[in-house]
Every structure is written in C-alpha cells, then in structure tokens.
Write an enzyme that holds these catalytic residues in place. Structure first.
Site, PDB file in Angstrom:
ATOM      1  CG  ASP A 113     -42.940 -38.433  -7.224  1.00 33.36           C
ATOM      2  OD1 ASP A 113     -42.424 -37.661  -8.790  1.00 33.36           O
ATOM      3  OD2 ASP A 113     -42.908 -38.333  -5.888  1.00 33.36           O
ATOM      4  NE  ARG A 280     -40.502 -36.058  -3.672  1.00 30.14           N
ATOM      5  CZ  ARG A 280     -39.977 -36.382  -5.274  1.00 30.14           C
ATOM      6  NH1 ARG A 280     -40.240 -35.898  -6.306  1.00 30.14           N
ATOM      7  NH2 ARG A 280     -39.274 -37.310  -5.522  1.00 30.14           N
TER       8      ARG A 280
END
Length: 289
Positions: A113, A280
């Site tokens: 990420d 998230r």
C-alpha cells in the site's frame, strides 16, 4: 518446531491469545482476543511481535465499532488519510472500499500500500463489513521469502538499486473523473515521485525483502528502460509463487492486519456482481531504507 512457530509460542505465551498459522512462514489467525476491549502492554507487545513474525495476522468475529477499529490501529502508530480514495462519512481515517454490480473489484494486482508516499504505510488493518456468499478472498505474499528465493545473479543486479514510485493510476482516475490539470498539479506537488530501495531492509526485523510493485513502481534508476522493465517484471512475478503465499477467506467481522514493509497482497475479484464492503485503516510508516 520451526523458528516461526517457536516465536509464535513465545509471543502468545506473553498474552492470553492463541495462534493458528495458515502456512509455515506467512499468515496466522489470532484467537481468544476481543479487540473491543482495552489491550494491556504485554498483549500489545505480543501482537506486534506476532505481526513481525508472520507478516499478516487475522482476527475472526470482531464485532467492533468504527471508533474501536481506529483506536486499535492507533496502538501501532499515527494514521494516514488517503488523498485519493473515498472515506467513510465523518471518519477521514477510514478508507471505504465497496464493490458491487456497478463497481467491480479492481485491487486484483500484487502490491504494497501507498508506496508512492515518501513514508509509506507500516501496515493496514482491513475489516469486513459485508462479504460475498463465495469468493472475494485476499492473498498475501512473503517478500522476505521472495527475496531469498532470487538467484545470486539477480540479487547482485538489484543490490543498492533504487526505484521511482508514483501515484500514476490515481492521476489517470482523476482525469477520467474530470479533475482539472491545475487540481492534478496540486496533487503532483503534494505527492511528488519518490525513490525507494528495490530491496528494503525492515526497520524492526532487519530482514531484506523485495519492495517494488506493478501499480506504483515506475522504473529502476540507472538502468536503460528495457532493462529496468525486464528486471521489474521478474521481481513482480515473485509474489505470485504459491510457496510464498497464504490465502484468507473473509467472513463478516473478520480483520486482517498486514505489514506492508514485509508482504504484498492481492484482492481476488471473482465475486461480481455480489457485494464486498470493507473498511481500512492505515498506519503511517517510515522512509524505506
């Protein structure tokens, strides 16, 4: 008992939770813990060590609130606000990821990420709100093992090399959705292209792992473009080797917490037109070295 299992036993002995490994080196389910309750210092230390050992940890049956999700993540560091992705109303730290008939899944590529940030993520904590009746698993790949599995020749080629990372596909999405070039240039200034090592040394474990990924890495500095592309293609392919992977099947109220410094992940988009709704929280990391 292998070293990972020994370390897992030591970590869990320091707290009340128990562990169920998914593979010998990556992925473990943590049981007998309620993330809605306060976590004491020994348990927090054991959780951190378990994450370092297994690269990704999983929790089941965690009926927590959004505030409790955020509070748990804050135990591991400050939280980022993603500048491009949609947020949950009232919660800028919560990345709202919903896919359905009109918005098919698109995270089905191996990546770590936000590597386009100067200080990419330490880790991400993903909570399942609504899951498809079948499908929608997430795979995780051990980048330590991927590096260690490289030939000596390739290791020598990438030793000391750095690569350029960029938010290119978010820029493309901005144009697609009608953002002006002035707005895009503001994002370019806020998040300029950055150099990160091709092989990252983990700041806590000291272990080396591959740190390039197809969505965000542009090229390796100092190589001709064809040579860079060929080498990156080889490095990207390592994540797809099954021996380096674990696979997690989601249920509502499951959580996954992965170490972006040590693994990559791939969200399987095989569930269309069913709904998959996730939230998230992302913990800020440090500059890769």
């Amino acid at each position: 008992m292998n070293q990972h299992l020994k370390s897992a036993a030591v970590a869990s002995a320091a707290a009340s939770f128990s562990l169920k490994p998914l593979t010998p080196t990556i992925g473990v389910e943590i049981h007998d813990i309620d993330l809605a309750k306060p976590i004491d210092a020994p348990t927090l230390a054991a959780l951190r060590q378990t994450l370092l050992d297994w690269k990704v940890v999983f929790f089941r049956d965690q009926n927590i609130t959004t505030d409790e999700h955020i509070a748990f993540a804050r135990l591991f560091g400050d939280l980022e606000v993603h500048p491009f992705a949609p947020h949950k109303p009232g919660y800028p730290e919560i990345l709202a990821i919903t896919h359905n008939k009109d918005n098919p899944g698109k995270e089905n590529t191996w990546h770590s990420d936000v590597t386009w940030r100067e200080k990419p993520s330490l880790g991400s904590i993903l909570r399942a709100i609504e899951v498809p009746p079948v499908g929608g698993d997430t795979l995780f790949s051990d980048m330590y093992a991927a590096y260690e599995g490289l030939s000596d020749e390739v290791k020598a080629q990438i030793d000391g090399k750095v690569a350029i990372h960029d938010f290119a596909h978010f820029r493309a999405a901005m144009r697609k959705h009608g953002k002006s070039e002035a707005e895009i240039e503001e994002m370019n200034k806020a998040y300029p292209m950055v150099e990160h090592p091709v092989v990252r040394t983990h700041p806590e474990t000291g272990r080396k792992g591959i740190y390039v990924n197809a969505p965000f890495t542009q090229y390796i500095v100092g190589l001709e473009r064809d040579a860079s592309d060929a080498l990156l293609k080889h490095l990207y392919a390592q994540a797809a080797i099954p021996e380096y992977q674990c696979r997690f099947s989601w249920e509502a109220n499951s959580l996954a917490f992965w170490d972006n410094r040590a693994c990559q992940h791939y969200a399987v988009s095989d569930y269309w037109p069913a709904v998959r709704r996730m939230e998230r929280v992302t913990v800020i990391g440090d500059r890769p070295r």
